[in-house]
Design an enzyme around this catalytic site. Structure first.
Site, short mmCIF file in Angstrom:
data_model
loop_
_atom_site.label_atom_id
_atom_site.label_comp_id
_atom_site.label_asym_id
_atom_site.label_seq_id
_atom_site.Cartn_x
_atom_site.Cartn_y
_atom_site.Cartn_z
N GLU A 99 0.91 -1.15 -0.13
CA GLU A 99 -0.18 0.08 -0.03
C GLU A 99 0.71 1.44 0.07
OE1 GLU A 99 -3.73 1.11 -0.84
OE2 GLU A 99 -3.10 -1.05 -0.20
N LEU A 134 -0.48 -5.21 -6.51
CA LEU A 134 -0.03 -5.36 -7.69
C LEU A 134 -1.07 -5.29 -9.02
CD1 LEU A 134 3.17 -7.03 -8.80
CD2 LEU A 134 1.23 -8.09 -9.88
N ASP A 136 -3.66 -3.88 -9.16
CA ASP A 136 -4.07 -2.57 -9.65
C ASP A 136 -3.04 -1.62 -10.09
OD1 ASP A 136 -6.60 -2.85 -8.47
OD2 ASP A 136 -6.35 -1.68 -6.83
N THR A 156 -2.57 -13.98 -6.15
CA THR A 156 -1.98 -14.94 -5.47
C THR A 156 -2.48 -14.74 -3.98
OG1 THR A 156 -0.05 -13.43 -5.04
CG2 THR A 156 -0.04 -14.92 -6.82
N LYS A 169 -11.79 -2.16 -11.95
CA LYS A 169 -11.23 -0.74 -11.67
C LYS A 169 -9.69 -1.19 -11.46
CE LYS A 169 -13.76 0.14 -8.01
NZ LYS A 169 -14.38 1.29 -7.05
N LYS A 178 -6.70 7.03 -0.80
CA LYS A 178 -6.69 5.88 -1.46
C LYS A 178 -7.04 5.61 -2.51
CE LYS A 178 -7.68 0.93 -0.41
NZ LYS A 178 -6.26 0.57 -0.56
N PHE A 196 -2.27 -20.73 -4.24
CA PHE A 196 -1.48 -19.98 -3.88
C PHE A 196 -1.51 -19.65 -2.53
CE2 PHE A 196 -1.36 -18.65 -8.66
CZ PHE A 196 0.09 -18.70 -8.80
N LEU A 197 -2.92 -19.79 -2.18
CA LEU A 197 -3.34 -19.50 -0.43
C LEU A 197 -2.41 -20.35 0.42
CD1 LEU A 197 -7.05 -18.89 -1.19
CD2 LEU A 197 -5.15 -17.17 -1.38
N HIS A 281 -16.77 0.20 2.70
CA HIS A 281 -15.68 1.02 2.21
C HIS A 281 -16.44 2.53 2.08
CE1 HIS A 281 -14.98 -2.84 0.21
NE2 HIS A 281 -13.92 -2.44 0.11
#
Length: 404
Positions: A99, A134, A136, A156, A169, A178, A196-197, A281
């Site tokens: 971030e 990444l 975004d 991932t 988006k 943000k 991947f988790l 949000h």
């Protein structure tokens, strides 16, 4: 389809004078694919090599892969082995993405890599392999490069799998805000691989759980029940489906992704500002950015959902027993329900910024029971202060191990 009309009902001439003004109207169909693709890095699996590319693309296929630094440490050898085995002409660009680094500098780094590789404009999609930040960043770079370059997302992280990886988006932060800079540029294809988790730490799994809980609270009561019964195990077993958990993993992830896409599909460009997926949000963008690096995105979203649940209870939209169940599920998922920044001044600023973002109205989604939502425009500072006090009391009562 495009239509062109002069700004006159009299054709090309008005009172003998040529028309000097026209209205252009056009519609562009938008289509993209999101699908679960187990073992996406298995060289026998052709999905990644062919994702997002036309059938008549160059041979051998050329791909620029933008891979997040930690992902490269864990999976970089497999990414490169896949490229060799599938006969790709490829280059890996490793990018540190979190971030605090979600800025235009990161976008320019991707653009420079695209330039060096010599990306073809339509037939060589960039492949983004990493978490939501990444995805975004790469999406924004691709939307700007030659005004539109296709890309493929391989999330991932859990939050990438159910949220950042499935919408249209893109965005980066600007100053204290943000995602203040961004575009609408969906990936041509998103490949979802829960394998991947297995290497994700517990906190980041909880972080993604917040976005799944969001969908449960505003539209899927059955999903809430699954989280209530199995959420702790899902986090503990990293969604890998051991000991009979596999059907639950498939249903939870499938419901979360389907619910999100169902809400996004008819409003990808957000022409309608009342969006139930904005639940969680309204206050979280300000809380998250103020607390950096203390709060992860999903943790801030959970704080927002806890606040609005408390407001909804006071308005009679949520019964006390439902409010307690919701907060207990949050706690069971390892998510915070209170933070020291949940105080009237910060929450008031957050609401004011959200009103600007939503074109002058609150358009604030509140839960209506479990599995439904309503919009309100009249939340007051007093309600925010009362909700924060209630959550602080719950936090003290339960000994909840959030971020204080």
């Amino acid at each position: 389809m495009t239509t062109l009309a002069p700004r006159s009902s009299h054709g090309l001439f008005t009172s003998g004078e040529p028309v000097r003004s026209w209205t252009v109207s056009t519609a562009k169909p938008v289509s993209y694919e999101v699908g679960f693709t187990p073992d996406v890095l298995d060289p026998r699996n052709p999905a990644l090599a062919g994702a997002g590319a036309p059938a008549d693309g160059p041979a051998p296929p050329r791909r620029l892969l933008v891979v997040e630094t930690t992902v490269d440490e864990l999976y970089g050898d497999r990414v490169r082995a896949y490229g060799v085995a599938r006969g790709l002409e490829y280059k890996v660009h490793v990018l540190t993405a979190h971030e605090r680094l979600k800025t235009m500098d990161a976008v320019f780094s991707v653009v420079e890599a695209m330039d060096r590789f010599g990306i073809a404009r339509r037939s060589e999609p960039v492949v983004a392999v990493g978490g939501g930040v990444l995805l975004d960043v790469v999406g924004l770079a691709c939307s700007l490069y030659r005004r539109s370059t296709p890309f493929v997302r391989v999330p991932t992280t859990l939050i990438g799998l159910v949220d950042a990886g499935v919408g249209a988006k893109t965005g980066v932060n600007f100053g204290p805000h943000k995602n203040r800079l961004g575009t609408y540029h969906p990936a041509t294809q998103t490949l979802l691989d829960p394998r991947f988790l297995a290497t994700l730490d517990r906190r980041h799994l909880s972080n993604g759980m917040a976005e799944i809980l969001k969908m449960a609270l505003i539209k899927d009561r059955e999903l809430f029940g699954l989280l209530e019964r199995h959420g702790g195990r899902l986090v503990g077993e990293r969604f890998q489906g051991g000991r009979g958990l596999a059907p639950v993993v498939r249903e939870v992830l499938g419901r979360a992704v389907h619910g999100m896409l169902e809400e996004l599909q008819g409003n990808l460009w957000e022409s309608e500002l009342e969006r139930v997926v904005d639940y969680g949000h309204s206050f979280s963008p300000t809380l998250e950015m103020r607390a950096l690096p203390e709060l992860l995105h999903g943790e801030a979203v959970c704080l927002d959902m806890a606040l609005t649940t408390a407001i909804a209870e006071r308005r009679g939209l949520v019964r006390p027993v439902e409010r307690r169940r919701i907060l207990d599920v949050m706690r069971g998922l390892g998510l915070p329900v209170w933070h020291r920044l949940c105080e009237p001044g910060v929450l008031g600023e957050a609401l004011a910024d959200t009103v600007r973002h939503r074109d002058g109205s609150q358009r604030l989604p509140l839960p209506a029971g479990i599995g439904d939502a309503v919009f309100v425009d009249d939340v007051t500072p007093g309600e925010l202060a009362h909700a924060a006090r209630r959550l602080r009391a719950y936090h003290a009562e339960t000994g909840e191990a959030g971020h204080a």
